[in-house]
Design a protein around this motif. Structure first.
Motif, PDB file in Angstrom:
ATOM      1  N   ASN A  73       0.777  -1.274   0.081  1.00  0.00           N
ATOM      2  CA  ASN A  73       0.206   0.088   0.188  1.00  0.00           C
ATOM      3  C   ASN A  73       0.893   1.261  -0.005  1.00  0.00           C
ATOM      4  N   THR A  76       2.446   1.489  -3.384  1.00  0.00           N
ATOM      5  CA  THR A  76       1.432   2.281  -4.484  1.00  0.00           C
ATOM      6  C   THR A  76       1.111   3.801  -4.235  1.00  0.00           C
ATOM      7  N   THR A  77       1.125   4.100  -3.038  1.00  0.00           N
ATOM      8  CA  THR A  77       1.059   5.545  -2.549  1.00  0.00           C
ATOM      9  C   THR A  77       2.099   6.351  -3.331  1.00  0.00           C
ATOM     10  N   ALA A  79       4.039   5.597  -5.885  1.00  0.00           N
ATOM     11  CA  ALA A  79       3.955   5.716  -7.273  1.00  0.00           C
ATOM     12  C   ALA A  79       2.879   6.449  -7.683  1.00  0.00           C
ATOM     13  N   LEU A  80       1.448   6.755  -7.159  1.00  0.00           N
ATOM     14  CA  LEU A  80       0.786   7.602  -7.610  1.00  0.00           C
ATOM     15  C   LEU A  80       1.003   8.740  -7.348  1.00  0.00           C
ATOM     16  N   ARG A  81       1.637   9.092  -6.301  1.00  0.00           N
ATOM     17  CA  ARG A  81       1.850  10.646  -6.292  1.00  0.00           C
ATOM     18  C   ARG A  81       2.846  10.976  -7.275  1.00  0.00           C
ATOM     19  N   LYS A  83       3.455   9.808 -10.276  1.00  0.00           N
ATOM     20  CA  LYS A  83       2.748   9.724 -11.583  1.00  0.00           C
ATOM     21  C   LYS A  83       1.961  11.103 -11.887  1.00  0.00           C
ATOM     22  N   HIS A  84       1.272  11.477 -10.875  1.00  0.00           N
ATOM     23  CA  HIS A  84       0.394  12.561 -10.983  1.00  0.00           C
ATOM     24  C   HIS A  84       1.124  14.073 -10.709  1.00  0.00           C
ATOM     25  N   ARG A  91       7.537  16.824  -8.721  1.00  0.00           N
ATOM     26  CA  ARG A  91       7.558  15.415  -8.619  1.00  0.00           C
ATOM     27  C   ARG A  91       8.745  15.115  -7.636  1.00  0.00           C
ATOM     28  N   THR A  95       7.633  13.641  -4.169  1.00  0.00           N
ATOM     29  CA  THR A  95       8.221  11.969  -3.878  1.00  0.00           C
ATOM     30  C   THR A  95       9.144  12.230  -2.330  1.00  0.00           C
ATOM     31  N   ASP A 147       3.231  -3.373 -12.890  1.00  0.00           N
ATOM     32  CA  ASP A 147       2.563  -2.664 -12.190  1.00  0.00           C
ATOM     33  C   ASP A 147       2.577  -3.104 -10.902  1.00  0.00           C
ATOM     34  N   LYS A 169       8.563  -1.269  -6.453  1.00  0.00           N
ATOM     35  CA  LYS A 169       7.328  -0.980  -7.632  1.00  0.00           C
ATOM     36  C   LYS A 169       7.802   0.026  -8.477  1.00  0.00           C
TER      37      LYS A 169
END
Length: 673
Positions: A73, A76-77, A79-81, A83-84, A91, A95, A147, A169
């Motif tokens: 989890n 994943t958090t 990676a999402l931050r 990406k966006h 970035r 990060t 992914d 990840k």
């Protein structure tokens, strides 16, 4: 007691033959009974040991799986931050922020780092740590093409040289371009600390292996801190054979190739991950009491056989000297009577269900004085009429046909207390029969104790995960019959690890025991409290209609948990908890309720701990959106976050004590009045 008929005279040679055969038969019977008792005792000890290692491996695999899912989890958090983020500068800043945020949550992780697309570690290294590249690592190459979270083989860290497990990840830009990986490291020392909490005797061992049986971590009570075999897949043939039958779980008995100690070992797969937890208990530990019993039984039976043999030799010499068959046979009858008057096996002779003779062991087993049973109806020894009728009806046919009858059942002592008896009998005539009764009450209690170990947590006495699932299934079925609902809550202690670190594991045990007592005291008699992991508990609240029935119980439980816990006269500690709950009706299943309660708990923990979160099953039960409880200082954030989830605007309700804010959608307002 019937007087034996005077036998005809017999020649010394014939007498010697009968004495020899009699001694062989008696010795064989004694050996057979002793061997059976020893075999049953050993089997019970082995079963208890196997159930113990299966319980330990199951608990540890569940705990490790929970930690790995938490890491997944967190990655994943990040990676999402990543990406966006709108541009490289944002970035990098975002990060760094999310790494610091997730690093504070993942207490069981050694490091959390980010590499660029070329493998150079860009974030997560301290100033004192050397710059490194992970481009040549297998997990880096594998993460490029998926992914999903990727797990490495056991390897040595390039930062500090210790054995670690890497979980990585993929990072990518908004356009889908590969931009590196975010990865977490877990050291073998972390797993060894978890394994050291389990009690498996002086020579027990617990290990963690990958899918290809490479050793990732190993803790042995006999060799604490040993790194022998790490990274290797040197295992026994018995383990490979067990894996061939079932790779997810099983058990085997063999010598461990690392330290050559024979152990009974159970293994269990970490759910959802290519890891196996192996827990082993040494034979010399769990069979120590049985070996002492074996020596005692061997000495006893040897003395009995030697005594019987000595009596037989003496009798033969007397018969040979006197050459008088009648006196010799009478003496033999007296010697045989001594053999019948043993202290181990009760014997009784019945005529029309009335005792006409019994030995001393028979009276001792049932608590009567010598000869007090004489003339007594055997019905008085049975526990009830049903037991008496069962034996009478089933034994009648066997005895009439000349066959042996045997049964284990509960009978009654003189003082009325029940005891388990191994009952066997044979017919002498149409109206008479002879019965042997062996006291197996201690063996039955041992079996009951082993059953309790399989379903109860040894530290707190609460139901374990296995018994919790059964009670949850019963509660769900009862709710269906009563047109009610149930609530399932998962509870994970916050701040428990510092208690262990600062005060030791004994203090941690005190905290777990006190939390168990408080939870039991806060619930109703038909509710359920269970310990399903290290510091993880589960609750079942029966007969609820909606969230307003559940909410006060959970708040009261959280308040009780947060009260100080005295370790001794001078020291006390405080812990909190993250609670996740769901409400289920007839359409729900046990697996669904447990999964959603677990997810709700982790949602509460990720939201800041010391909170209560109602999960999606509750949403179906009350027609509302997810409900999250937070401290008053976070009230505004709670309302906004729930508003983003609900289908319409929310309303905030402050609890009577003004300690908690609840956010609800319009569809739930009418239910709360």
């Amino acid at each position: 007691m019937d007087r034996p008929l005077n036998p005809p005279p017999a020649a010394p040679r014939s007498l010697a033959m009968w004495l020899f055969i009699g001694n062989l038969v008696v010795a064989a019977l004694l050996i057979a009974v002793t061997a059976k008792n020893l075999s049953s005792s050993r089997a019970a000890d082995e079963l208890a040991a196997r159930e113990n290692v299966e319980r330990v491996s199951s608990q540890l695999s569940a705990e490790i799986g929970s930690q790995l899912r938490q890491i997944d989890n967190a990655l994943t958090t990040v990676a999402l931050r990543f990406k966006h983020a709108d541009n490289p500068a944002d970035r990098h800043r975002l990060t760094q922020e999310v790494l610091a945020e997730q690093r504070g949550v993942l207490k069981h992780v050694d490091a959390l780092r980010v590499s660029d697309a070329y493998g150079a570690v860009a974030l997560g290294l301290d100033a004192s740590e050397p710059a490194i590249s992970v481009a040549d690592r297998v997990y880096f190459q594998r993460a490029k093409g998926t992914d999903d979270m990727v797990m490495s083989e056991p390897l040595r860290s390039r930062v500090h040289g210790r054995w670690v497990l890497i979980l990585a990840k993929r990072l990518q830009t908004a356009s889908g371009e590969f931009a590196g990986v975010v990865y977490a490291t877990m050291t073998t020392e972390h797993f060894n600390q978890m394994f050291a909490k389990a009690s498996l005797g002086e020579s027990g061992a617990i290990s963690l292996r990958t899918d290809d049986l490479r050793l990732l971590a190993r803790h042995s009570a006999a060799e604490p801190g040993s790194n022998t075999g790490l990274g290797e897949n040197k295992v026994s043939d018995a383990l490979r054979a067990a894996f061939a039958r079932d790779r997810s779980q099983g058990w085997f008995l063999t010598h461990n190739p690392i330290d050559q100690i024979e152990r009974i070992t159970a293994y269990r797969q970490v759910n959802g991950f290519p890891l196996r937890v192996l827990a082993g208990m040494a034979s010399r530990d769990y069979l120590a009491a049985w070996r002492r019993e074996l020596i005692g039984e061997v000495v006893l039976i040897t003395l009995v056989i030697l005594t019987i043999g000595g009596f037989s030799i003496h009798l033969f010499r007397q018969q040979r000297q006197e050459q008088r068959g009648r006196l010799d046979m009478a003496r033999l009858a007296r010697e045989q009577s001594l053999m019948l008057e043993n202290d181990l096996i009760g014997m009784v002779r019945l005529r029309d269900q009335v005792a006409i003779w019994e030995n001393n062991a028979m009276a001792r087993i049932f608590g009567y004085r010598p000869e007090e049973l004489r003339g007594m109806a055997i019905r008085q020894l049975y526990l009830d009429d049903a037991s008496c009728q069962l034996v009478s009806q089933t034994a009648a046919t066997s005895l009439q046909e000349g066959r042996h009858f045997r049964l284990q059942l509960q009978m009654r002592r003189k003082d009325g207390t029940p005891l388990w008896i191994d009952l066997s009998g044979t017919g002498v005539s149409q109206h008479e029969s002879v019965w042997m009764l062996v006291d197996i009450d201690a063996l039955k209690r041992s079996e009951e104790h082993a059953h309790s170990l399989a379903f109860r947590d040894a530290l707190t006495g609460l139901p374990n995960r296995r018994l919790f699932q059964e009670k949850l299934q019963d509660a769900l079925a009862h709710a269906v019959r009563g047109s009610k609902a149930i609530a399932v809550c998962y509870l994970d202690l916050d701040g428990f690890k510092p208690v262990n670190d600062d005060f030791g594991h004994e203090a941690g045990d005190i905290v777990l025991q006190e939390i168990s007592r408080r939870l039991l005291g806060s619930l109703r008699g038909n509710d359920v409290v269970a310990r399903i992991g290290g510091d993880e508990f589960a609750l079942v609240l029966c007969g609820v209609a909606s969230v307003e029935d559940v909410w006060p119980v959970l708040r009261r439980s959280l308040a009780l948990i947060e009260q100080p816990i005295d370790l001794d006269d001078e020291r006390s500690v405080r812990v909190s908890a993250s609670l996740g709950a769901v409400i289920g009706r007839g359409a729900a299943t046990v697996e669904e309720l447990m999964r959603h309660a677990d997810e709700a708990m982790y949602t509460a923990k990720r939201a800041g701990k010391g909170r209560i979160h109602m999960g999606p099953v509750a949403r179906r039960a009350i027609g509302a959106a997810a409900i999250t409880a937070v401290p008053p200082t976070s009230a505004v954030a709670s309302v906004s976050s729930v508003s983003a989830i609900a289908s319409g605007p929310t309303v905030s309700l402050v609890s009577p004590t003004s300690e908690t804010v609840i956010a609800l959608p319009p569809s739930a307002r009418s239910r709360l009045g």
